[in-house]
Write an enzyme that holds these catalytic residues in place. Structure first.
Site, PDB file in Angstrom:
ATOM      1  N   HIS A   1       1.909   3.067  20.022  1.00  0.00           N
ATOM      2  CA  HIS A   1       2.910   2.597  20.793  1.00  0.00           C
ATOM      3  C   HIS A   1       3.900   3.492  21.556  1.00  0.00           C
ATOM      4  CE1 HIS A   1       6.173   4.292  18.087  1.00  0.00           C
ATOM      5  NE2 HIS A   1       5.133   4.220  17.084  1.00  0.00           N
TER       6      HIS A   1
ATOM      7  N   CYS B   1       2.111   7.105  13.260  1.00  0.00           N
ATOM      8  CA  CYS B   1       1.754   6.239  14.499  1.00  0.00           C
ATOM      9  C   CYS B   1       1.188   7.275  15.496  1.00  0.00           C
ATOM     10  CB  CYS B   1       2.750   5.303  14.898  1.00  0.00           C
ATOM     11  SG  CYS B   1       3.196   4.104  14.000  1.00  0.00           S
TER      12      CYS B   1
END
Length: 280
Positions: free
Chosen positions: A236, A253
């Site tokens: 992301h 992430c």
């Protein structure tokens, strides 16, 4: 044993003729020990070429001044001038953390290394002498360089698992993500990973959920254009990565700092596409 008069005269003559040279004063400066250090790039080909060009243009007399000048840029500064500094250091392989416009530890380490290689006072702050030599060795940064959208990381060979089908190929060694379709690389972006206590998992996964406006339930942070692949870990966009670069880390992430690129990726990637995370 006393030296003969003839030996003394011969030694004195040799010095006068320049046949005997005193050892140079000072030792090569040592880079600061930092996990975010830009590293020692004293052997970089790009820098050697730039230094060779600069040596023909520089006023060598200025290099011998031992006192640093007033600081023009220093740690804690931010803005367009810092972006220009980072982009120019990146051109000669002293800076690979990505242009952020923030003068942090990585930028300071890069400046210290650059100054040490030149024989300038090693302060980690940019004075006029440092800035002048950097400008002599580099070109005006492009808009892409200043925006930080040009990848400063060099990816290695594709993992064999990335050569078939539709794959988000994430190389931890080069800190890059490549979008690969049937073995052809269509997009390459810089990425950042989890800290040591929240590492990004390695292995072969699949995108199981997408959310363009996701907000983390655990941390309360925004995760735009999230593409989840493993137990809450996702690819992301990260505004923090865009701001401070590799001075920070994710909670596991795969962070992307190029907003336009991750928006494009989000439009290409489908649920079920492969994600391969590996060390090359």
């Amino acid at each position: 044993m006393k030296l003969s008069r003839l030996a003394v005269v011969a030694a004195t003559a040799a010095l006068g003729l320049g046949l005997v040279h005193p050892a140079p004063a000072g030792a090569r400066p040592v880079e600061p020990d930092s996990t975010q250090s830009a590293g020692d790039r004293s052997g970089s080909t790009a820098e050697h070429r730039a230094d060779h060009r600069a040596d023909h243009r520089a006023d060598h007399g200025a290099d011998h001044a031992l006192e640093p000048g007033p600081a023009l840029l220093s740690p804690g500064d931010q803005g367009d001038e810092v972006r220009d500094l980072q982009a120019r250091l990146a051109q000669i392989d002293w800076f690979d953390a990505g242009v952020t416009g923030y003068y942090g530890d990585v930028t300071e380490a890069a400046v210290r290394g650059f100054q040490g290689k030149r024989g300038f006072p090693v302060t980690g702050e940019v004075d006029q002498r440092t800035l002048d030599r950097l400008h002599q060795m580099t070109t005006q940064p492009t808009a892409e360089e200043l925006a930080g959208t040009v990848s400063t990381n060099t990816p290695g060979a594709l993992d064999p698992r990335c050569r078939t089908g539709r794959v988000l190929c994430v190389d931890k060694t080069s800190r890059t993500l490549r979008w690969v379709v049937d073995g052809k690389v269509l997009k390459t972006v810089d990425v950042r990973f989890g800290a040591t206590y929240t590492p990004t998992r390695e292995g072969e996964f699949h995108v199981y959920f997408k959310d363009a406006d996701h907000v983390s339930h655990l941390y309360g942070s925004s995760m735009p254009y999230a593409m989840f692949f493993s137990g809450g870990q996702a690819v992301h966009y990260s505004s923090d990565f865009a701001t401070v670069g590799y001075n920070g880390a994710s909670h596991g992430c795969v962070n992307v700092r190029d907003l336009a690129a991750v928006r494009w990726l989000y439009g290409q990637v489908r649920v079920g596409d492969a994600v391969v995370v590996y060390w090359s």
